[in-house]
Design an enzyme around this catalytic site. Structure first.
Site, PDB file in Angstrom:
ATOM      1  N   GLY A 268      41.136 -35.181  39.709  1.00 28.78           N
ATOM      2  CA  GLY A 268      40.728 -33.817  39.402  1.00 28.78           C
ATOM      3  C   GLY A 268      39.238 -33.596  39.529  1.00 28.78           C
ATOM      4  N   VAL A 269      38.822 -32.404  39.089  1.00 30.51           N
ATOM      5  CA  VAL A 269      37.416 -32.042  39.152  1.00 30.51           C
ATOM      6  C   VAL A 269      36.688 -32.577  37.927  1.00 30.51           C
ATOM      7  CG1 VAL A 269      37.665 -29.977  40.545  1.00 30.51           C
ATOM      8  CG2 VAL A 269      37.980 -29.835  38.077  1.00 30.51           C
ATOM      9  N   GLY A 270      35.384 -32.644  38.029  1.00 28.84           N
ATOM     10  CA  GLY A 270      34.581 -32.959  36.854  1.00 28.84           C
ATOM     11  C   GLY A 270      34.017 -34.360  36.885  1.00 28.84           C
ATOM     12  N   ASN A 271      33.130 -34.593  35.943  1.00 27.96           N
ATOM     13  CA  ASN A 271      32.399 -35.860  35.888  1.00 27.96           C
ATOM     14  C   ASN A 271      33.290 -37.045  35.553  1.00 27.96           C
ATOM     15  OD1 ASN A 271      29.855 -34.760  36.475  1.00 27.96           O
ATOM     16  ND2 ASN A 271      29.711 -33.982  34.389  1.00 27.96           N
ATOM     17  N   GLU A 293      43.418 -32.650  46.029  1.00 33.12           N
ATOM     18  CA  GLU A 293      42.982 -31.350  46.547  1.00 33.12           C
ATOM     19  C   GLU A 293      41.507 -31.303  46.882  1.00 33.12           C
ATOM     20  OE1 GLU A 293      44.467 -28.930  43.227  1.00 33.12           O
ATOM     21  OE2 GLU A 293      42.371 -28.534  42.840  1.00 33.12           O
TER      22      GLU A 293
HETATM   23  O1  0RQ Z   1      30.892 -28.362  28.161  1.00 31.22           O
HETATM   24  O2  0RQ Z   1      28.817 -29.239  29.164  1.00 31.22           O
HETATM   25  O3  0RQ Z   1      28.830 -27.120  27.808  1.00 31.22           O
HETATM   26  O4  0RQ Z   1      29.162 -29.342  26.690  1.00 31.22           O
HETATM   27  O5  0RQ Z   1      33.906 -28.663  28.526  1.00 31.22           O
HETATM   28  O6  0RQ Z   1      33.611 -31.233  29.728  1.00 31.22           O
HETATM   29  O7  0RQ Z   1      33.642 -33.606  29.109  1.00 31.22           O
HETATM   30  O8  0RQ Z   1      32.012 -32.814  30.910  1.00 31.22           O
HETATM   31  O9  0RQ Z   1      34.521 -32.981  31.289  1.00 31.22           O
HETATM   32  O10 0RQ Z   1      33.615 -32.190  33.563  1.00 31.22           O
HETATM   33  O11 0RQ Z   1      35.739 -33.564  33.274  1.00 31.22           O
HETATM   34  O12 0RQ Z   1      35.667 -31.135  32.574  1.00 31.22           O
HETATM   35  C1  0RQ Z   1      38.940 -29.780  31.367  1.00 31.22           C
HETATM   36  C2  0RQ Z   1      36.820 -28.537  31.844  1.00 31.22           C
HETATM   37  C3  0RQ Z   1      36.829 -31.063  31.792  1.00 31.22           C
HETATM   38  C4  0RQ Z   1      37.943 -29.879  33.697  1.00 31.22           C
HETATM   39  C5  0RQ Z   1      37.636 -29.806  32.166  1.00 31.22           C
HETATM   40  C6  0RQ Z   1      33.548 -28.846  27.150  1.00 31.22           C
HETATM   41  C7  0RQ Z   1      32.476 -29.905  27.198  1.00 31.22           C
HETATM   42  C8  0RQ Z   1      31.692 -29.496  28.433  1.00 31.22           C
HETATM   43  C9  0RQ Z   1      33.197 -30.074  30.390  1.00 31.22           C
HETATM   44  P1  0RQ Z   1      29.296 -28.534  27.948  1.00 31.22           P
HETATM   45  P2  0RQ Z   1      33.342 -32.718  30.243  1.00 31.22           P
HETATM   46  P3  0RQ Z   1      34.835 -32.514  32.768  1.00 31.22           P
HETATM   47  C10 0RQ Z   1      42.269 -30.383  40.207  1.00 31.22           C
HETATM   48  C11 0RQ Z   1      42.293 -30.514  38.764  1.00 31.22           C
HETATM   49  C12 0RQ Z   1      41.133 -27.999  34.736  1.00 31.22           C
HETATM   50  C13 0RQ Z   1      41.320 -27.962  36.250  1.00 31.22           C
HETATM   51  C14 0RQ Z   1      41.858 -29.247  36.791  1.00 31.22           C
HETATM   52  C15 0RQ Z   1      38.826 -28.740  34.173  1.00 31.22           C
HETATM   53  C16 0RQ Z   1      32.785 -28.998  29.360  1.00 31.22           C
HETATM   54  O13 0RQ Z   1      38.569 -31.082  33.965  1.00 31.22           O
HETATM   55  O14 0RQ Z   1      38.372 -27.618  34.403  1.00 31.22           O
HETATM   56  O15 0RQ Z   1      42.310 -30.130  36.106  1.00 31.22           O
HETATM   57  N1  0RQ Z   1      40.163 -28.997  34.315  1.00 31.22           N
HETATM   58  N2  0RQ Z   1      41.835 -29.327  38.086  1.00 31.22           N
HETATM   59  O16 0RQ Z   1      31.713 -29.890  26.012  1.00 31.22           O
HETATM   60  C17 0RQ Z   1      35.462 -27.255  23.505  1.00 31.22           C
HETATM   61  C18 0RQ Z   1      36.977 -29.028  23.690  1.00 31.22           C
HETATM   62  C19 0RQ Z   1      36.272 -29.454  24.860  1.00 31.22           C
HETATM   63  C20 0RQ Z   1      35.183 -28.700  25.280  1.00 31.22           C
HETATM   64  C21 0RQ Z   1      35.475 -30.373  26.654  1.00 31.22           C
HETATM   65  N3  0RQ Z   1      38.052 -29.679  23.228  1.00 31.22           N
HETATM   66  N4  0RQ Z   1      36.539 -27.922  23.051  1.00 31.22           N
HETATM   67  N5  0RQ Z   1      34.779 -27.602  24.606  1.00 31.22           N
HETATM   68  N6  0RQ Z   1      34.710 -29.311  26.388  1.00 31.22           N
HETATM   69  N7  0RQ Z   1      36.436 -30.490  25.730  1.00 31.22           N
HETATM   70  C22 0RQ Z   1      41.000 -29.806  40.816  1.00 31.22           C
HETATM   71  C23 0RQ Z   1      41.069 -28.321  41.000  1.00 31.22           C
HETATM   72  O17 0RQ Z   1      41.963 -27.701  40.571  1.00 31.22           O
HETATM   73  C24 0RQ Z   1      40.029 -27.586  41.722  1.00 31.22           C
END
Ligand code: 0RQ
Length: 503
Positions: A268-271, A293
């Site tokens: 997936g996306v993200g760090n 994707e």
């Molecule tokens: O926010 O930077 O402001 O503190 O969410 O969190 O831990 O850096 O993790 O970059 O992997 O993103 C679910 C958003 C995770 C992403 C999500 C806050 C946290 C931070 C980011 P700040 P991290 P990641 C195929 C797959 C859905 C789409 C998907 C996502 C920010 O993985 O968008 O899966 N997934 N696509 O602080 C409040 C909580 C939190 C929270 C994290 N419980 N409550 N804030 N955060 N957990 C690819 C595509 O479809 C394109």
């Protein structure tokens, strides 16, 4: 002749972005290219934003329905959102300006599985598509289009839209030519046939997009890079998450449930997702494939090193340094990467046939394995479900990863009940935090809760979760999925009231 715009009639339709934007009227539905910051139109949306601003200045309403592949960039979502030019948006976004307006209730946003957008449009569920605005890398002498760094829903918007505006971006590397595979064999039920793809690298279509030249009302030339962010280098938390997953894969290989080359990976996306890929490299895996994707830096590295031999995706989502590496070795990457429409890259039939290992980030999970990928405290959207559901429900193994806390420990990402459900308990096999890995396969709800509390919860929150579960076991009317309904979301309310989930 111009190699980028080699079709004479289309070359004659060249015009500045503001003239092209003038062809788009208030209330129209516009299908745009763009997927995770790659291959989005860069000039027309900004010109459109100026036009909308001027209309608003005259007191005229001017809002659009904007459909894309996935997230775009400040030049598209940011520019249009800032001037109040978007009434409705789907299917995925990550722009801060746009997100703020969606959460303020100013923009209607539909969060839909990325693999389902195209068929939704074909079924007629999204209404008429008035205009398509599509970035391409070039136009061939016969009018076919060399796709850009993302394919997304471009085929669908080009086919369905009444009018087409093309942006030809000279910055996109010519070496992209030949990397794409556009499948034109999809039909509507009841005429559908099996999609003839058996391996992630199979080419089942053609390298170019088709468009009826008569529909092309404007060709706009641009010369600018995709605007993509950098990834945080893997930290201790993400390394530990990756370590737990790698150890789990090894265990599955020893148990005879996984091949030593694993199965096609979706990441997936993200760090965190990026860090997990780095973990696979350090874990000594090889001979891998990806059916995913987006190709982020972490995956590009593995492809470049030959650890991943073949990768299928719909977009390249690379940092500026990643783009440099990609362009330098593009002839190698073209042999190993296939870019497809997102209805194929994320197709349920293919994800299930290939047996993908899905690894996605999440916001929170609950004791029973329900996963929230999108909402903070149930009401504010972060990005969207993206393709996570396409892969989680249909894959061989569905893994979700997250640090066990967020916001410096004020939030537990393991909660009694998720405040929003994207992936139900039925679609989630494995949960991983830096604390450990909960293998939920073949377990009842109560058995799952014990695994999640023991392996995933942060020590600060583990006793609180155990206490909730114990009392729910005792006091819940139904003992199949025990809950205390008046307390189940109290952690979220406490966070909203006090800034922390801790009592
Ligand atoms: O926010 O930077 O402001 O503190 O969410 O969190 O831990 O850096 O993790 O970059 O992997 O993103 C679910 C958003 C995770 C992403 C999500 C806050 C946290 C931070 C980011 P700040 P991290 P990641 C195929 C797959 C859905 C789409 C998907 C996502 C920010 O993985 O968008 O899966 N997934 N696509 O602080 C409040 C909580 C939190 C929270 C994290 N419980 N409550 N804030 N955060 N957990 C690819 C595509 O479809 C394109």
């Amino acid at each position: 002749t111009d190699a980028r715009i080699a079709h004479p009639a289309l070359a004659a339709r060249r015009m500045p972005a503001d003239e092209a934007a003038a062809l788009i009227a208030p209330g129209m539905t516009v299908g745009m290219s763009g997927f995770t910051g790659a291959g989005y139109p860069k000039a027309v949306p900004q010109a459109l934003a100026q036009r909308i601003l001027a209309a608003h200045g005259r007191g005229e309403a001017f809002g659009l329905r904007i459909l894309t592949g996935a997230s775009t960039a400040p030049e598209l979502d940011g520019a249009l959102a800032k001037v109040g030019g978007i009434d409705f948006r789907l299917p995925y976004q990550s722009d801060p300006e746009l997100r703020a307006r969606i959460n303020a209730g100013l923009i209607e946003y539909m969060d839909i599985h990325l693999g389902q957008v195209a068929q939704y449009a074909w079924f007629g569920f999204l209404g008429r598509i008035d205009v398509a605005v599509i970035e391409v890398a070039g136009i061939l002498p016969d009018g076919r289009l060399v796709p850009s760094t993302s394919v997304g829903n471009n085929k669908t918007w080009l086919d369905l839209a009444d009018k087409v505006v093309l942006e030809v971006n000279r910055r996109q590397p010519p070496g992209l030519d030949g990397m794409h595979d556009i499948y034109y064999g999809t039909a509507l039920p009841p005429e559908r046939k099996p999609i003839p793809l058996l391996h992630p690298g199979d080419r089942i279509g053609e390298p170019y997009l088709k468009v009826d030249p008569a529909k092309v009302v404007a060709v706009v030339e641009t010369d600018g890079p995709d605007r993509l962010g950098r990834f945080a280098p893997p930290d201790e938390t993400s390394r530990r998450i990756a370590g737990h997953l790698v150890e789990f894969f090894r265990h599955e290989i020893r148990a005879g449930r996984l091949h030593e080359h694993l199965l096609p990976l979706q990441s997936g996306v993200g760090n965190i997702a990026n860090a997990v890929l780095a973990g696979l490299r350090e874990g000594g895996f090889g001979g891998l494939t990806a059916f995913t994707e987006v190709i982020q830096d972490g995956m590009l590295d593995l492809i470049g090193e030959g650890i991943i031999q073949t990768a299928s995706a719909t977009a390249l989502s690379l940092s500026p340094e990643g783009v440099e590496r990609f362009v330098r070795d593009i002839d190698t990457y073209r042999k190993r990467i296939v870019l497809r429409p997102q209805e194929i890259s994320n197709h349920a039939e293919l994800v299930r046939r290939l047996g993908c290992i899905a690894m996605n980030g999440m916001v929170e999970a609950d004791l029973y394995g329900n996963v929230n990928s999108t909402h903070v405290a149930g009401t504010s959207i972060i990005n969207g479900i993206g393709g996570s559901g396409d892969f989680a429900r249909n894959g061989f193994l569905s893994c979700f990863v997250t640090p066990s806390t967020a916001k410096g420990g004020a939030i537990s990402t393991i909660v009694p009940m998720v405040s929003h459900v994207d992936h139900t308990e039925h679609d989630v096999a494995v949960l991983v935090t830096e604390q450990g890995l909960a293998d939920l396969r073949g377990l009842s709800p109560k058995q799952r809760a014990r695994q999640v509390i023991a392996h995933c919860a942060h020590p600060d929150y583990r006793p609180l979760l155990q206490d909730y579960f114990d009392r729910a076991l005792r006091d819940s009317r139904g003992k199949h999925t025990p809950h205390l309904l008046n307390e189940a979301l109290s952690w979220h309310q406490r966070y909203l009231d006090t800034g922390s989930m801790k009592p």
